[in-house]
Design a protein around this motif. Structure first.
Motif, PDB file in Angstrom:
ATOM      1  N   ALA A 159       1.283  -1.323   0.122  1.00 36.15           N
ATOM      2  CA  ALA A 159       0.050  -0.280   0.084  1.00 36.15           C
ATOM      3  C   ALA A 159       1.069   0.769   0.072  1.00 36.15           C
ATOM      4  O   ALA A 159       1.135   2.770  -0.375  1.00 36.15           O
ATOM      5  N   CYS A 160       1.744   1.452   0.548  1.00 31.24           N
ATOM      6  CA  CYS A 160       3.015   2.575   0.759  1.00 31.24           C
ATOM      7  C   CYS A 160       3.683   3.091  -1.172  1.00 31.24           C
ATOM      8  O   CYS A 160       3.594   3.321  -0.601  1.00 31.24           O
ATOM      9  N   ILE A 161       4.346   1.410  -1.033  1.00 34.51           N
ATOM     10  CA  ILE A 161       4.999   1.447  -2.298  1.00 34.51           C
ATOM     11  C   ILE A 161       3.713   2.357  -3.116  1.00 34.51           C
ATOM     12  O   ILE A 161       3.894   3.291  -4.106  1.00 34.51           O
ATOM     13  N   ILE A 162       2.871   1.460  -3.741  1.00 33.55           N
ATOM     14  CA  ILE A 162       2.083   1.876  -4.668  1.00 33.55           C
ATOM     15  C   ILE A 162       1.236   3.336  -4.354  1.00 33.55           C
ATOM     16  O   ILE A 162       1.381   4.470  -5.251  1.00 33.55           O
ATOM     17  N   LYS A 163       0.994   4.444  -3.488  1.00 34.75           N
ATOM     18  CA  LYS A 163       0.711   5.008  -3.007  1.00 34.75           C
ATOM     19  C   LYS A 163       1.697   6.543  -3.356  1.00 34.75           C
ATOM     20  O   LYS A 163       1.230   6.781  -4.283  1.00 34.75           O
ATOM     21  N   PHE A 164       2.903   5.799  -2.916  1.00 39.14           N
ATOM     22  CA  PHE A 164       4.259   6.807  -3.488  1.00 39.14           C
ATOM     23  C   PHE A 164       4.627   7.103  -4.432  1.00 39.14           C
ATOM     24  O   PHE A 164       4.937   8.179  -5.597  1.00 39.14           O
TER      25      PHE A 164
ATOM     26  N   LEU B  15      -3.496  -1.245  -6.907  1.00 37.79           N
ATOM     27  CA  LEU B  15      -3.740  -0.680  -8.226  1.00 37.79           C
ATOM     28  C   LEU B  15      -4.988  -0.635  -9.119  1.00 37.79           C
ATOM     29  O   LEU B  15      -5.335   0.606  -9.317  1.00 37.79           O
ATOM     30  N   LEU B  16      -6.256  -1.738  -9.349  1.00 40.42           N
ATOM     31  CA  LEU B  16      -7.674  -1.473  -9.614  1.00 40.42           C
ATOM     32  C   LEU B  16      -8.093  -0.670  -9.367  1.00 40.42           C
ATOM     33  O   LEU B  16      -8.868  -0.246  -9.293  1.00 40.42           O
ATOM     34  N   ASP B  17      -8.287  -0.563  -7.677  1.00 42.64           N
ATOM     35  CA  ASP B  17      -8.699   0.375  -6.785  1.00 42.64           C
ATOM     36  C   ASP B  17      -9.500   1.640  -6.904  1.00 42.64           C
ATOM     37  O   ASP B  17      -9.766   2.298  -6.017  1.00 42.64           O
ATOM     38  N   LYS B  18      -7.364   2.053  -7.001  1.00 38.91           N
ATOM     39  CA  LYS B  18      -6.208   3.428  -6.430  1.00 38.91           C
ATOM     40  C   LYS B  18      -7.316   3.305  -5.126  1.00 38.91           C
ATOM     41  O   LYS B  18      -7.313   5.151  -5.080  1.00 38.91           O
ATOM     42  N   ASN B  19      -6.961   2.914  -4.319  1.00 44.51           N
ATOM     43  CA  ASN B  19      -7.283   2.779  -3.119  1.00 44.51           C
ATOM     44  C   ASN B  19      -6.451   2.497  -1.920  1.00 44.51           C
ATOM     45  O   ASN B  19      -6.106   0.920  -2.378  1.00 44.51           O
ATOM     46  N   VAL B  20      -5.667   2.734  -0.811  1.00 37.71           N
ATOM     47  CA  VAL B  20      -4.864   2.393   0.066  1.00 37.71           C
ATOM     48  C   VAL B  20      -5.089   2.957   1.269  1.00 37.71           C
ATOM     49  O   VAL B  20      -4.537   3.276   2.268  1.00 37.71           O
ATOM     50  N   SER B  21      -6.469   3.124   0.913  1.00 37.36           N
ATOM     51  CA  SER B  21      -6.613   3.916   2.782  1.00 37.36           C
ATOM     52  C   SER B  21      -6.877   2.654   3.660  1.00 37.36           C
ATOM     53  O   SER B  21      -6.679   1.203   3.000  1.00 37.36           O
ATOM     54  N   LEU B  22      -6.498   2.457   5.304  1.00 35.74           N
ATOM     55  CA  LEU B  22      -6.196   2.199   6.185  1.00 35.74           C
ATOM     56  C   LEU B  22      -7.811   0.736   5.770  1.00 35.74           C
ATOM     57  O   LEU B  22      -7.630   0.099   6.562  1.00 35.74           O
ATOM     58  N   THR B  23      -9.076   1.244   6.120  1.00 36.51           N
ATOM     59  CA  THR B  23      -9.708   0.448   5.321  1.00 36.51           C
ATOM     60  C   THR B  23     -10.315  -0.228   4.499  1.00 36.51           C
ATOM     61  O   THR B  23      -9.942  -1.726   4.758  1.00 36.51           O
TER      62      THR B  23
END
Length: 320
Positions: free
Chosen positions: A73-78, A117-125
């Protein structure tokens, strides 16, 4: 039908791979988790051949995900949801999984990382949502794998085959001692025996892995004794090159081996055979000087006698 030709174990395996993933998807839908059908994939990956293997792979997946999901999640967000982030995640996470023997968890984490990547979402939830998805998959696999058909019948059937082949080998030994002519079939018999012993070993190990927290009758001792018999038969075989048919003990040993091959599991009968071979051994000691045997030939006969006695003693152990 093809299904009818499957073993009991394989039939159960088919049913588990049908029902467990379906159950995992239903549970994921009930909790409204994202990418619910991935629970089926995780469940199938976690359905192993034994209870122990299933628990081990599930533990690896959960442990790896505890770190892998946050890292991905951290790498994808970065990298702002660029697919190159998956390459970088693999380059970092895969060596860690190899180093700590968590490769089962690596493949699952790659699947879950693609969801970010598909959802473009890396929130904690969302990360927690995917972690729950993983738990649903592995828990369904563990629960469905709790029932494993016993391999005892297959093991006993294999042991009967091994007994039959050993009987043929001992008969062949008796003929070889009597006529000093080793059968051409002997190599084939030993090869067949080794294949059946290996198959039996695999079944025994599978049964042990399935029963590691269930108390059941352990028949692995039977396999261990059969393997000891196999080793002893190899030792007997090695003695044949230096055996002579010109002395009485050769025909006596041939008779004892023939009797051993036909005996049923009977302690009394085995003890009678031990007395016979002991009697032959004592007489042989008195005849050594008369027959003018060389030292190497003497040693071969004594070694052969000891190996035959060992074979009988192993069979006595196998009764209890």
């Amino acid at each position: 039908m093809i299904f009818d030709k499957l073993s009991t174990y394989d039939k159960h395996k088919v049913f588990k791979n049908m029902l467990a993933p379906y159950t995992a998807v239903l549970i994921a839908q009930y909790f409204s988790l994202e990418y619910q059908y991935s629970a089926a994939t995780i469940c199938i990956l976690s359905l192993e051949s034994t209870r122990k293997a299933s628990l081990r792979s599930s533990f690896e997946r959960v442990l790896a995900a505890s770190f892998g999901l946050i890292l991905s999640a951290c790498i994808i967000k970065f990298f702002h949801f660029n697919p190159i982030s998956l390459v970088l995640f693999t380059g970092i996470f895969m060596p860690l999984c190899i180093r700590f023997n968590l490769m089962q968890g690596f493949f699952t984490n790659i699947v879950l990382a693609t969801h970010f990547l598909l959802d473009k979402n890396v929130s904690l939830t969302f990360v927690f949502d995917q972690y729950l998805l993983l738990l649903v998959g592995v828990l369904c696999a563990i629960i469905f794998n709790l029932y494993m058909p016993s391999q005892n019948n297959e093991i006993l059937s294999q042991l009967e085959k091994i007994d039959s082949i050993m009987k043929d080998i001992i008969f062949d030994f008796a003929k070889a001692l009597k006529y000093k002519a080793v059968s051409l079939r002997q190599d084939e018999l030993f090869e067949e025996l080794k294949i059946n012993l290996d198959n039996c070993k695999n079944l025994v190990e599978m049964e042990k892995d399935n029963n590691f927290f269930f108390k059941k009758v352990d028949i692995s001792k039977n396999y261990s004794l059969k393997f000891s018999e196999y080793v002893t038969l190899l030792k007997i075989r090695e003695c044949f090159n230096k055996i002579s048919t010109d002395i009485p003990i050769t025909s006596e040993l041939a008779s004892i081996l023939k009797e051993l091959a036909t005996l049923n599991a009977n302690t009394y009968a085995y003890n009678i055979l031990l007395k016979k071979i002991k009697h032959s051994e004592n007489r042989f000691k008195k005849e050594i000087d008369e027959k003018n045997l060389n030292i190497e030939n003497k040693a071969t006969y004594f070694l052969l006698i000891e190996n035959i006695k060992d074979l009988i003693k192993i069979r006595i152990k196998n009764i209890f």
